[in-house]
Design an enzyme around this catalytic site. Structure first.
Site, PDB file in Angstrom:
ATOM      1  CG  HIS A   1      56.953 -35.869 -21.551  1.00  0.00           C
ATOM      2  ND1 HIS A   1      57.278 -37.083 -21.009  1.00  0.00           N
ATOM      3  CD2 HIS A   1      55.646 -35.655 -21.246  1.00  0.00           C
ATOM      4  CE1 HIS A   1      56.224 -37.599 -20.411  1.00  0.00           C
ATOM      5  NE2 HIS A   1      55.224 -36.748 -20.527  1.00  0.00           N
TER       6      HIS A   1
ATOM      7  CD  GLU B   1      60.978 -37.070 -21.752  1.00  0.00           C
ATOM      8  OE1 GLU B   1      59.924 -37.688 -21.553  1.00  0.00           O
ATOM      9  OE2 GLU B   1      61.248 -36.005 -21.170  1.00  0.00           O
TER      10      GLU B   1
ATOM     11  CB  CYS C   1      55.489 -36.152 -17.166  1.00  0.00           C
ATOM     12  SG  CYS C   1      53.706 -36.266 -17.467  1.00  0.00           S
TER      13      CYS C   1
END
Length: 196
Positions: A176, A178, A80
């Site tokens: 994202h 994560e 991002c």
């Protein structure tokens, strides 16, 4: 070999990336100072707010050391805002906004819209086995155009919107990974670092 991979810990999803890297077989550590950057094998630049990240990197005297390490071939992965930080050129940035650079592409900041326009999609990524990954887009950029040396790894289904790229030792996604608990992209990056 267990690579030591830092996460730029100025702002953004630092803890989530540290966990994902550890789960992917790396030794993960936070990087806030040039001396911490100097000892890592690779770096993750997390999501967050790209203008804030740029200003903090400048305040902490990290901008130039980051540029040097990237030019010297240090592997880096940006998610991002991290994609924006690794881009050579930005559309929609604030006046004077700087990047670390390294990726020969033009990225459009906040391309998918504001916070309320956040969404998720299943993205098929070249080089990532096991089927599509669930991608979380939050005020995300997209790649407007790429140079000859940039490999497009993924697009939003049904569109030409580029959301994952690789150029040599640099990897970037506009989403994202994560935040999903799926560590396949982090595993892909750890393998890139091992190959280096």
């Amino acid at each position: 070999m267990t690579p030591v991979i830092g996460v730029l810990a100025l702002q953004g999803d630092v803890a989530e990336h540290l966990r994902a890297l550890t789960s992917s077989g790396a030794t993960a550590c936070a990087v806030r100072r040039p001396r911490e950057l100097a000892v890592v094998d690779a770096l993750v630049i997390p999501g967050g707010e790209s203008t804030t990240m740029w200003k903090l990197a400048d305040i902490f005297d990290l901008l130039e050391p980051l540029r040097i390490r990237i030019k010297e071939g240090m592997p880096a992965y940006g998610s991002c805002a991290g994609m924006i930080m690794l881009a050579d050129r930005i559309e929609g940035g604030i006046e004077g906004q700087e990047t670390v650079g390294g990726l020969d592409l033009v990225v459009r900041r906040n391309a998918f819209g504001r916070q309320v326009d956040s969404f998720e999609a299943d993205i098929t990524l070249k080089g990532v086995a096991g089927g599509p990954v669930r991608a979380v887009f939050i005020r995300a950029p997209w790649v407007e155009s790429v140079g000859d040396g940039v490999e497009v790894l993924g697009k939003v289904p049904g569109t030409d919107r580029i959301v994952a790229v690789r150029q040599g030792n640099l990897l970037a996604t506009s989403f994202h990974p994560e935040l999903t608990g799926d560590t396949r992209i982090h595993e892909y990056f750890v393998e890139m670092v091992r190959e280096r």
